[in-house]
Every structure is written in C-alpha cells, then in structure tokens.
Write an enzyme that holds these catalytic residues in place. Structure first.
Site, PDB file in Angstrom:
ATOM      1  N   ASN A  21    -115.373  25.745  72.083  1.00 25.01           N
ATOM      2  CA  ASN A  21    -115.938  26.482  70.942  1.00 25.01           C
ATOM      3  C   ASN A  21    -116.954  25.592  70.227  1.00 25.01           C
ATOM      4  O   ASN A  21    -117.175  24.448  70.623  1.00 25.01           O
ATOM      5  CB  ASN A  21    -114.829  26.952  70.001  1.00 25.01           C
ATOM      6  CG  ASN A  21    -114.042  25.778  69.445  1.00 25.01           C
ATOM      7  OD1 ASN A  21    -114.580  24.952  68.735  1.00 25.01           O
ATOM      8  ND2 ASN A  21    -112.759  25.696  69.829  1.00 25.01           N
ATOM      9  N   PRO A  48    -100.085  26.278  72.374  1.00 30.12           N
ATOM     10  CA  PRO A  48     -99.164  26.058  71.252  1.00 30.12           C
ATOM     11  C   PRO A  48     -99.947  25.997  69.954  1.00 30.12           C
ATOM     12  O   PRO A  48    -101.105  25.556  69.940  1.00 30.12           O
ATOM     13  CB  PRO A  48     -98.545  24.692  71.577  1.00 30.12           C
ATOM     14  CG  PRO A  48     -99.508  24.032  72.491  1.00 30.12           C
ATOM     15  CD  PRO A  48    -100.185  25.116  73.265  1.00 30.12           C
ATOM     16  N   ILE A  78    -100.437  24.084  66.871  1.00 27.17           N
ATOM     17  CA  ILE A  78    -100.072  22.722  66.432  1.00 27.17           C
ATOM     18  C   ILE A  78     -99.691  22.733  64.951  1.00 27.17           C
ATOM     19  O   ILE A  78     -98.668  22.173  64.544  1.00 27.17           O
ATOM     20  CB  ILE A  78    -101.244  21.747  66.690  1.00 27.17           C
ATOM     21  CG1 ILE A  78    -101.673  21.857  68.162  1.00 27.17           C
ATOM     22  CG2 ILE A  78    -100.868  20.324  66.333  1.00 27.17           C
ATOM     23  CD1 ILE A  78    -102.979  21.172  68.484  1.00 27.17           C
ATOM     24  N   PHE A  81    -106.612  24.644  57.979  1.00 28.74           N
ATOM     25  CA  PHE A  81    -107.938  25.202  57.720  1.00 28.74           C
ATOM     26  C   PHE A  81    -107.977  26.624  58.269  1.00 28.74           C
ATOM     27  O   PHE A  81    -107.276  26.936  59.233  1.00 28.74           O
ATOM     28  CB  PHE A  81    -109.021  24.348  58.394  1.00 28.74           C
ATOM     29  CG  PHE A  81    -109.511  23.240  57.502  1.00 28.74           C
ATOM     30  CD1 PHE A  81    -108.656  22.228  57.113  1.00 28.74           C
ATOM     31  CD2 PHE A  81    -110.818  23.235  57.023  1.00 28.74           C
ATOM     32  CE1 PHE A  81    -109.084  21.210  56.270  1.00 28.74           C
ATOM     33  CE2 PHE A  81    -111.260  22.223  56.182  1.00 28.74           C
ATOM     34  CZ  PHE A  81    -110.403  21.209  55.808  1.00 28.74           C
TER      35      PHE A  81
HETATM   36  O1  C5P Z   1    -104.757  30.796  63.479  1.00 26.94           O
HETATM   37  P1  C5P Z   1    -106.001  30.022  63.226  1.00 26.94           P
HETATM   38  O2  C5P Z   1    -106.577  29.401  64.461  1.00 26.94           O
HETATM   39  O3  C5P Z   1    -107.029  30.753  62.434  1.00 26.94           O
HETATM   40  O4  C5P Z   1    -105.512  28.831  62.281  1.00 26.94           O
HETATM   41  C1  C5P Z   1    -106.344  27.805  61.908  1.00 26.94           C
HETATM   42  C2  C5P Z   1    -105.547  26.592  61.524  1.00 26.94           C
HETATM   43  O5  C5P Z   1    -104.491  26.369  62.446  1.00 26.94           O
HETATM   44  C3  C5P Z   1    -106.375  25.338  61.566  1.00 26.94           C
HETATM   45  O6  C5P Z   1    -105.829  24.422  60.617  1.00 26.94           O
HETATM   46  C4  C5P Z   1    -106.179  24.844  62.983  1.00 26.94           C
HETATM   47  O7  C5P Z   1    -106.401  23.452  63.099  1.00 26.94           O
HETATM   48  C5  C5P Z   1    -104.732  25.186  63.208  1.00 26.94           C
HETATM   49  N1  C5P Z   1    -104.396  25.520  64.606  1.00 26.94           N
HETATM   50  C6  C5P Z   1    -103.614  24.661  65.346  1.00 26.94           C
HETATM   51  N2  C5P Z   1    -103.269  24.991  66.629  1.00 26.94           N
HETATM   52  C7  C5P Z   1    -103.665  26.148  67.176  1.00 26.94           C
HETATM   53  C8  C5P Z   1    -104.470  27.030  66.436  1.00 26.94           C
HETATM   54  C9  C5P Z   1    -104.824  26.672  65.155  1.00 26.94           C
HETATM   55  O8  C5P Z   1    -103.255  23.582  64.841  1.00 26.94           O
HETATM   56  N3  C5P Z   1    -103.322  26.430  68.402  1.00 26.94           N
END
Ligand code: C5P
Length: 411
Positions: free
Chosen positions: A218, A314, A316, A334
């Site tokens: 991305n 997953p 995180i 975020f």
């Molecule tokens: O669900 P979304 O991707 O919009 O959520 C964004 C937040 O979740 C960010 O803080 C991003 O770093 C974290 N995130 C994560 N692991 C994922 C997806 C998002 O840590 N697989």
C-alpha cells in the site's frame, strides 16, 4: 509556563525590530531567560545596548568573535536554548532558513539547532505575498517551524495588508501554547518525561508476497511513524520501531526492526514487549495470499490469468490491546478513514480495545498518504480533540507530549 525556559531570540533587521523589546520584556516577566543574537541589519534599527539591558544578558552578534567562539560557540548557543524565536523574521532571514544558508552567527545557529523554532515574520506586503517568500514559508512549516502572524494592517511603508509583526502579547501567547503542548517535567532540558520508558512503534506498509518478485502493498510512507519515533527519543524514551519497507531516514537513537509481512511485524512487535507505550501507525495489509508461489509465476500463451486466493492477516493492534500479560499501559492506534472519520474511529477504539485512536482523513485530495502534513483527531474513551492541520513532525511532537503527560499522570 515560561518559568525557567531558555529562549534564544534571533533579532532580525526590520523596522519592527524595536517592537521586540516589548516582547523580550514580556517573556522575562513570565520567568523566561532570553538570550539574543542580533543580525547585522538588526543593529541598524535598535542598539545592542538597549537589547542587552532588556534581555539581561550580553548580546551576541558576530560569528567571528574569537573570544565568544572559544567561550560559547554557535553550537553551544543553540544547545543551551529550549526554543528559538526569529523575529522580525524578514524575507531574507526566511529565505536563508529555508535554504540552509549560514553566513553569520544568527543563521549558523538556526542551521545548527535541533530545537523547536518559532518565527514572527514582518515585511512589506508585496514581499510577503511574493511566491518566493510563500514557498519559503511553506518549506519552513513543513519542517515543523511554528509561524506567528503576520498581522494585517497599515505598514511602516504606507501600504496596507498582511506583513506587520505580530503583537508582543501574541508572540508571548505562542510560547505559552508551545510549552503547554510540550512534555511535562522538562526543566531546562534536564528531566526527560519518558526517561526509562520503552515505546514500541509499528510503521510503514507491509509487503505480502505473491511470488518471489511480486507482492501486495500500500501507499504508506512511514513518515508519521518515524516522526513519532524521533519525538519519543527526544523525550528520553527507549524506542523500538518495527518497520515495514520505507524510504525514510532512521532517526538517531531509534532501534529499527525491519520486517516485510504482517506476520513478521506481529512477531517483532510482540518480541519488543514489555513496553509502557505501544503506538501502531503501520498500514498493515489486511490480507495476504494463502500460498505464495515458490517460483516466479510465468505468463505464457497458454496460461490462464491467475486468481489470488487471500486470507486475513492477524490484527496486531487488536492482539496487543487484548493481551493479558505485557499489554502496554497506553496503546495508541491510528485510523485512516475516507469518510465519517470520528464515528469510525470511535467504533475502532472499542473493536480493537486500544486506549486512543489518532484518526485522519485520507480521502483523495487530502494528500496525507505520502505527504508531510496531517490533520488529526484524537479519540479517547473520554472524548475527542480536533487538532488543526500541521506537519507530521508537529503532530508527532504534540502526540508524544500528550502521551507522556498521560503516562506520567497515571504512573
Ligand atoms: O482496521 P484498520 O486497519 O483501519 O485499523 C488501523 C489500526 O490498526 C492502525 O493502528 C494499524 O496500525 C492497526 N492494524 C494492525 N494490524 C492489522 C491492521 C491494522 O496493527 N492487521
């Protein structure tokens, strides 16, 4: 707020220079220590003697004064300050700052400093509106310089418009704001509010392989996460930055753990715990291919267009937010949204189980993805705060200051 703060004033050469005497007096009344460097042009407008008597310190003006260079060099002048003020910031001073010129003591200190810089521009309206000055202004803002004014009104040259030096009260108020949003507990730079604390940050995109040469990725640049890492180090924290592939310089003092995939990022983030603070800025890919091909997929006359079978990565942030053991005391996520920024952020806060969400609008045209400016909302269980547009460096400093205040308040 200003008690004991050390302000290095770069006094520029403009008709408004005399107005700085009031500002210096006001800053000192509030307890600040002021040290002044006058440019050669400034001395045409006010005398070093008046400035010295008001600032309560010797005035510095010549880079090649050998005694001073031995006693207190330009690096030391910048290092001794908590913050720098450039006023009146003339078109020439702004141009020199923007382009990194350093041909006298004032500009050398400005180039040598890593401290926050506030500028109060003052100049003729046409000079202010000139594209060259506006471009320099933009450059300085992007580097995190805070700009005070200029005011609009009648000018010494008889013209009317923006270009008047901000009033002393406004300049002093800008310092109050600056230190209000600065970390608690810094007195003359001696006590750092996150000293002894660990901060784990995820940043950048993840790459999910399709085959040995292709991947799903991305547009995340990693700039915001790296800026936060830099701001956290500045507050004394031990910072580990689990980073996807980016092209951003690693800030001094930051330990980087490079990763590619979401699963590697998860493992690396967990390995960096325990940490008091977890900040999740990474744009983690939501999906990965189920089985990446071992060999490069070939396009032949006979081959069909391949279908990618995806599976979920997953989460995180959610995983670490919900850890029983080793959950950081403060977990900040975020949320990049293209619509209903606040509602979506609130829902995300609950769903993931984190403590704060920093939400921003990344809809087309905002230029946030890959750009250097950002407009964010901070959503917590207690409510939300809208911050004005600022550089990613400023967002980082303000965010880390708020995080330090929160962590220290609940310690
Ligand atoms: O669900 P979304 O991707 O919009 O959520 C964004 C937040 O979740 C960010 O803080 C991003 O770093 C974290 N995130 C994560 N692991 C994922 C997806 C998002 O840590 N697989």
């Amino acid at each position: 707020m200003l008690d004991g703060k050390r302000i290095l004033v770069i006094l520029g050469g403009g008709i408004a220079a005399y107005k700085l005497l009031d500002t210096i007096r006001g800053l000192r009344r509030k307890g600040a220590q002021t040290r002044v460097i006058m440019t050669r042009a400034a001395k045409q407008f006010v005398t070093p003697l008046s400035v010295a008597s008001l600032s309560g310190e010797k005035v510095y003006d010549d880079m090649f004064d050998l005694t001073d260079e031995t006693e207190i060099g330009h690096i030391q002048l910048s290092r001794d300050a908590d913050v720098l003020l450039v006023a009146p910031a003339t078109a020439d001073l702004m141009a020199k700052m923007a382009n990194g010129h350093c041909d006298d003591l004032a500009t050398t200190c400005l180039l040598a400093t890593d401290k926050p810089v506030l500028i109060a521009p003052a100049m003729n309206v046409r000079m202010w509106e000139h594209p060259a000055t506006q471009t320099n202004l933009q450059t300085l803002k992007e580097r995190g310089v805070t700009v005070i004014g200029p005011d609009e009104g009648e000018m010494a040259c008889g013209e009317f418009g923006p270009g008047r030096l901000a009033e002393a009260d406004a300049i002093i108020a800008a310092f109050d704001d600056h230190f209000a949003s600065s970390p608690v507990g810094i007195v003359g730079g001696d006590v750092l509010p996150l000293a002894g604390k660990r901060v784990m940050i995820t940043a950048g995109p993840t790459y999910e392989p399709i085959d040995p040469v292709r991947y799903i990725a991305n547009r995340s640049s990693g700039k915001q996460g790296y800026a936060i890492a830099r701001a956290a180090v500045a507050l004394g924290a031990h910072v580990s930055l689990v980073s996807g592939p980016v092209h951003v310089d690693v800030p001094d003092g930051v330990e980087v753990i490079p990763v590619e995939t979401a699963r590697e990022m998860m493992a690396a983030a967990r390995a960096e715990l325990p940490a008091e603070i977890g900040i999740f800025t990474a744009a983690v890919a939501d999906w990965r291919t189920v089985t990446p091909a071992d060999q490069k997929m070939k396009k032949t006359a006979k081959s069909k267009t391949p279908k990618l079978e995806l599976t979920e990565n997953p989460d995180i942030l959610a995983t670490i937010s919900q850890l029983k053991k080793d959950r950081p005391q403060l977990v900040v996520g975020f949320a990049a949204e293209t619509e209903n920024v606040i509602e979506n952020a609130k829902a995300k806060l609950k769903r993931k189980g984190c403590d704060w969400i920093v939400a921003n609008d990344v809809s087309q045209g905002t230029g946030v993805m890959g750009g250097s400016r950002n407009t964010v909302h901070i959503v917590t269980e207690d409510g939300e705060q809208a911050w004005p547009e600022m550089s990613k460096d400023e967002v980082a400093r303000k965010l880390m200051a708020a995080i330090a205040a929160k962590v220290n308040a609940s310690a």
